[in-house]
Write a protein that holds these residues in place. Structure first.
Motif, PDB file in Angstrom:
ATOM      1  N   LEU A  34       0.860  -1.181   0.000  1.00  0.00           N
ATOM      2  CA  LEU A  34       0.000   0.000   0.000  1.00  0.00           C
ATOM      3  C   LEU A  34       0.893   1.226   0.000  1.00  0.00           C
ATOM      4  N   LEU A  35       0.732   2.090  -1.004  1.00  0.00           N
ATOM      5  CA  LEU A  35       1.575   3.277  -1.109  1.00  0.00           C
ATOM      6  C   LEU A  35       0.732   4.529  -0.868  1.00  0.00           C
ATOM      7  N   ASN A  36       1.288   5.453  -0.136  1.00  0.00           N
ATOM      8  CA  ASN A  36       0.590   6.705   0.126  1.00  0.00           C
ATOM      9  C   ASN A  36       1.535   7.875  -0.135  1.00  0.00           C
ATOM     10  N   PRO A  37       1.667   8.262  -1.426  1.00  0.00           N
ATOM     11  CA  PRO A  37       2.653   9.299  -1.767  1.00  0.00           C
ATOM     12  C   PRO A  37       2.305  10.664  -1.171  1.00  0.00           C
ATOM     13  N   ASP A  38       1.029  10.862  -0.763  1.00  0.00           N
ATOM     14  CA  ASP A  38       0.659  12.146  -0.153  1.00  0.00           C
ATOM     15  C   ASP A  38       1.455  12.405   1.118  1.00  0.00           C
ATOM     16  N   ALA A  39       1.926  11.308   1.754  1.00  0.00           N
ATOM     17  CA  ALA A  39       2.683  11.467   2.996  1.00  0.00           C
ATOM     18  C   ALA A  39       4.159  11.791   2.724  1.00  0.00           C
ATOM     19  N   CYS A  40       4.585  11.675   1.452  1.00  0.00           N
ATOM     20  CA  CYS A  40       6.013  11.843   1.153  1.00  0.00           C
ATOM     21  C   CYS A  40       6.420  13.314   1.151  1.00  0.00           C
ATOM     22  N   PRO A  41       7.466  13.681   1.909  1.00  0.00           N
ATOM     23  CA  PRO A  41       8.012  15.032   1.792  1.00  0.00           C
ATOM     24  C   PRO A  41       8.680  15.204   0.428  1.00  0.00           C
ATOM     25  N   GLU A  42       8.821  16.462  -0.012  1.00  0.00           N
ATOM     26  CA  GLU A  42       9.504  16.771  -1.271  1.00  0.00           C
ATOM     27  C   GLU A  42      10.845  16.045  -1.344  1.00  0.00           C
ATOM     28  N   LYS A  62       9.859  11.839  -9.525  1.00  0.00           N
ATOM     29  CA  LYS A  62       9.398  10.468  -9.721  1.00  0.00           C
ATOM     30  C   LYS A  62       8.219  10.181  -8.809  1.00  0.00           C
ATOM     31  N   GLU A  63       7.256   9.506  -9.382  1.00  0.00           N
ATOM     32  CA  GLU A  63       6.130   9.101  -8.560  1.00  0.00           C
ATOM     33  C   GLU A  63       6.530   7.858  -7.768  1.00  0.00           C
ATOM     34  N   LEU A  64       6.118   7.828  -6.512  1.00  0.00           N
ATOM     35  CA  LEU A  64       6.433   6.670  -5.675  1.00  0.00           C
ATOM     36  C   LEU A  64       5.863   5.400  -6.322  1.00  0.00           C
ATOM     37  N   SER A  65       6.737   4.407  -6.535  1.00  0.00           N
ATOM     38  CA  SER A  65       6.245   3.143  -7.093  1.00  0.00           C
ATOM     39  C   SER A  65       7.078   1.988  -6.566  1.00  0.00           C
TER      40      SER A  65
END
Lengths: 256, 507
Positions: A34-42, A62-65
């Motif tokens: 389960l990936l939640n890129p909204d939580a990723c800092p710049e 890059k988009e988290l994948s």
């Protein structure tokens, strides 16, 4: 004889109800990511840097994948991410028909295994015989495929069987990164299977080399050597993950 | 007190400055091994190290009477006199040194490749093969018996079942096997060559999958190495969880083997029940860490997962059910004459042969050799909590079956006891990177027997050499000996009673 009958009563009927009922899986099973890129800092790429096998893309532009074909489901990434942007769910359905379908990214639609086309399905749908080839496997993938033939899973009830000779088989089921020393034996086994035939790559090794990716003594899996019809991720895949992939390939899960 | 010959001694899981390892003359090195083996030591590891500037031979010997390990080394040159004629347990070690480093054991009676790969030192091929020549696995001289009515049966690398690949050649007279030769190497993934310059982020994952059915045994040995090189002990809870994991691994595999042995005698009840019960034990490992093969559970410094009281309770319930089912299933073996008739006097290995070949694990204990790393060179929680060593006398399939059953019983007791008294506190400590220019040795008792890891670090603390010895490296020749004078139809049963690792041997 009397004792054997008493033992039979003690041991009961223990074949799992799956797929009529959901399988009982370990609470801590590391299944579909389960990936939640909204939580990723710049520009953060802690998870990507923590992955020893280059399964994760993250950071600048890059988009988290996550590539389930390279992933060992090992938790290095989840441990490295302070935001909890990556987690492994208890969802055992990991298999896919195409290598690119193993790439998990938030924007991408999840594609479960599609059934074989009509002709192949009419041939194999109710009777599929497979020849297993271990080509550098560590005996974990092999053991958890073997377990499908025990009374606990009873693979035979689906018409699927692992057979002793490639001449009796409809396809091969490959485990291991394909060592150079097994390459020829694998290709010869494939050749010996009558047409039409399918190829299944099971486990991280067979898909992309697993822990032995880029070893000069191995081939990073089956791709490039044989056309693969089904990829089953995991290190090793849980038996239910394997079973789910096989049943979907035969179109046996559609009514479920 | 055992004579230490020219060796420096240390305890299991310790490290030494590399400079403390005695560098002895080649003749003293080789004679030292022969003398030590004569006095009851065994070769836990013997290997080469080096590059373009020459090869150094290392020996790690173990003396169970004192619980100590001895190390020594010697410069080698392009060849060395083979000690295999005087010390058969050196056979595969000498051939491995030749294959990896291109130095030849002169006078070796059975000089053939072990894994069929290129040498670590380019251009130094012990068999004089050209660099352009392909090295094909299993292509070597096989021992042949000539004569009227003698025939050869060749099997593999791809076998009939879902098992790993290997090539077997039987020299038969009618049904009787005169000789079996086993050629392996098909699973070779280049693990030892790849570890030079490590450890790296991938290392622990390769340790877990070197022999993937012995994940805990090998990863524990690796952890002991890393902790010895960091000079750090780990928290008590980590030690206990590791031992629970190792015994669950043993339980799952012994259960599987008991079922498989019954299956090969054609007795399906025990075979069916054990096939399922084995899965129950694998699921107990998954209760601890989510993986049925304990992937991710052991990490240098402790464990990757904690064990809560809730998990411990769950495991205790599962163990009680597993014990009842296993007792019930295995008890059928001992009371079914048609099964016992197949197990007794099949595939017998004498204690003399077992000692000469330095067999290990259940295969050795079935011949009456009372040896077990957990007891003889205790590590981790086994230093405090002991597991009794079980042996049998007859050395046949029956003895190997009985030893597995008794060991499973002892492991059940042990795991239950540990779960009832789980220590508190942390399960993992941070450990420093490996210290420079040291040697560390670690032994663990996997379900197949002694696992030995040896690491040597360079001036910046990287592995200049990492040696792995899987128990199967000692035991494959034992299977070949067990087949002598047997019916070829007994091979599957004998093979199951050893159940050796192909990938652990091939690395």
């Amino acid at each position: 004889m009397f004792k054997a009958i008493l033992a039979r009563i003690h041991q009961k009927h223990r074949t799992i109800k799956y797929p009529a009922e959901p399988a009982v899986l370990p609470e801590l099973l590391r299944g579909y990511p389960l990936l939640n890129p909204d939580a990723c800092p710049e520009e953060c790429r802690l998870c990507a840097d923590a992955c020893p096998f280059g399964a994760i893309e993250a950071g600048t532009g890059k988009e988290l994948s996550l590539d389930m074909g390279k992933c060992l489901f090992c938790t290095e990434c989840t441990g490295a991410c302070p935001q909890g942007a990556i987690a492994f769910s208890c969802d055992e359905k990991l298999a896919a028909n195409r290598r690119e379908d193993l790439l998990v990214s938030p924007g991408c639609e999840r594609r479960l295994v599609q059934a074989l086309e009509a002709r192949m399905r009419s041939l194999f749908g109710r009777s599929l015989k497979l020849r297993e080839v271990s080509a550098g496997g560590c005996n974990a993938c092999e053991a958890d495929v073997n377990v499908l033939s025990t009374v606990g899973f009873d693979l035979g009830r689906f018409g699927i069987q692992f057979v002793a000779s490639p001449r009796h088989a409809d396809g091969i089921f490959v485990t291991g990164p394909v060592t150079e020393n097994m390459r020829e034996a694998l290709l010869k086994t494939y050749e010996a299977v009558p047409e039409p035939k399918i190829v299944i790559a099971s486990g991280a090794c067979a898909i992309n080399g697993g822990p032995f990716i880029d070893s000069p003594e191995a081939h990073n899996g089956v791709d490039g050597l044989l056309p693969v019809d089904l990829y089953i991720p995991g290190c090793p895949p849980h038996p239910i993950t394997v079973l789910d992939g096989l049943l979907r390939l035969l179109g046996r899960m559609e009514e479920k | 007190m055992t004579d230490h010959f020219s060796m420096k001694t240390l305890y299991n899981g310790e490290s030494l400055p590399l400079a403390a390892v005695p560098l002895v003359k080649r003749e003293d090195f080789l004679q030292g091994i022969i003398n030590a083996v004569d006095r009851g030591w065994r070769i836990s590891a013997m290997f080469g190290d080096g590059g373009a500037d020459g090869v150094t031979l290392y020996a790690v010997l173990s003396a169970k009477s004192d619980g100590v390990l001895g190390v020594m080394r010697s410069r080698c040159g392009d060849s060395f006199p083979s000690i295999t004629p005087y010390c058969p347990q050196a056979n595969l070690f000498e051939r491995e040194i030749a294959e990896q480093f291109g130095v030849k054991p002169e006078g070796h009676p059975w000089f053939k490749p072990v894994r069929f790969h290129r040498p670590f030192r380019p251009g130094r091929d012990a068999w004089g093969r050209d660099a352009s020549e392909r090295i094909l696995p299993g292509v070597t001289d096989f021992y042949r018996v000539e004569g009227e009515e003698v025939h050869e049966v060749a099997v593999g690398p791809v076998h009939a079942g879902i098992i790993e690949p290997g090539h077997f050649r039987f020299q038969c007279h009618g049904e009787e096997v005169f000789h079996l030769e086993i050629a392996l190497g098909f699973q070779h993934r280049g693990i030892e060559a790849g570890l030079i310059g490590g450890p790296g982020p991938r290392t622990v994952h390769q340790m877990e999958t070197g022999a993937g059915d012995s994940t805990v045994a090998h990863t524990w040995a690796y952890c002991l190495i890393m902790e010895a090189l960091a000079g750090r002990r780990i928290p008590a809870k980590g030690e206990v969880i590791r031992a629970i994991a190792l015994e669950l691994e043993r339980l799952a595999n012994h259960t599987g083997d008991l079922g498989a042995i019954a299956g090969d005698t054609g007795y399906l009840p025990t075979s069916s029940y054990c096939g399922r019960i084995r899965g129950d034990f694998l699921n107990m490992s998954a209760v601890l860490c989510g993986s049925r093969f304990s992937r991710g559970l052991l990490r240098p410094g402790g464990t990757g997962f904690d064990c809560s009281l809730k998990q411990a309770d769950d495991l205790l319930k599962r163990l009680a059910a597993g014990r009842a089912d296993l007792f019930n299933a295995v008890d059928l073996i001992w009371t079914t004459p048609s099964v016992m008739g197949r197990l007794e006097n099949t595939g017998t290995v004498s204690i003399g042969t077992a000692t000469e070949l330095a067999l290990t694990g259940p295969a050795a204990r079935a011949c009456g050799m009372a040896m077990d790393v957990r007891q003889d060179f205790p590590y981790g929680i086994y230093q405090m909590s002991q597991i009794p060593v079980v042996t049998a006398k007859s050395g046949d399939v029956y003895a190997r079956t009985l030893v597995r059953w008794l060991e499973a019983d002892k492991s059940l007791d042990f795991v239950e006891e540990q779960l009832r008294q789980l220590p508190g506190g942390p399960h993992r400590a941070q450990i420093a990177p490996p210290a420079a220019e040291r040697i560390a040795v670690a032994l663990t008792e996997g379900w197949r027997g002694e696992v030995c890891h040896v690491a040597i670090t360079d001036e910046v603390g990287r592995f200049s050499r990492y040696k792995i010895v899987d128990p199967s490296f000692h035991n494959w020749p034992g299977l070949a000996m067990a087949l002598r004078g047997q019916q070829i139809s007994d091979f599957p049963l004998c093979n199951k009673s050893f159940n050796l690792s192909y990938c652990g041997f091939d690395l």
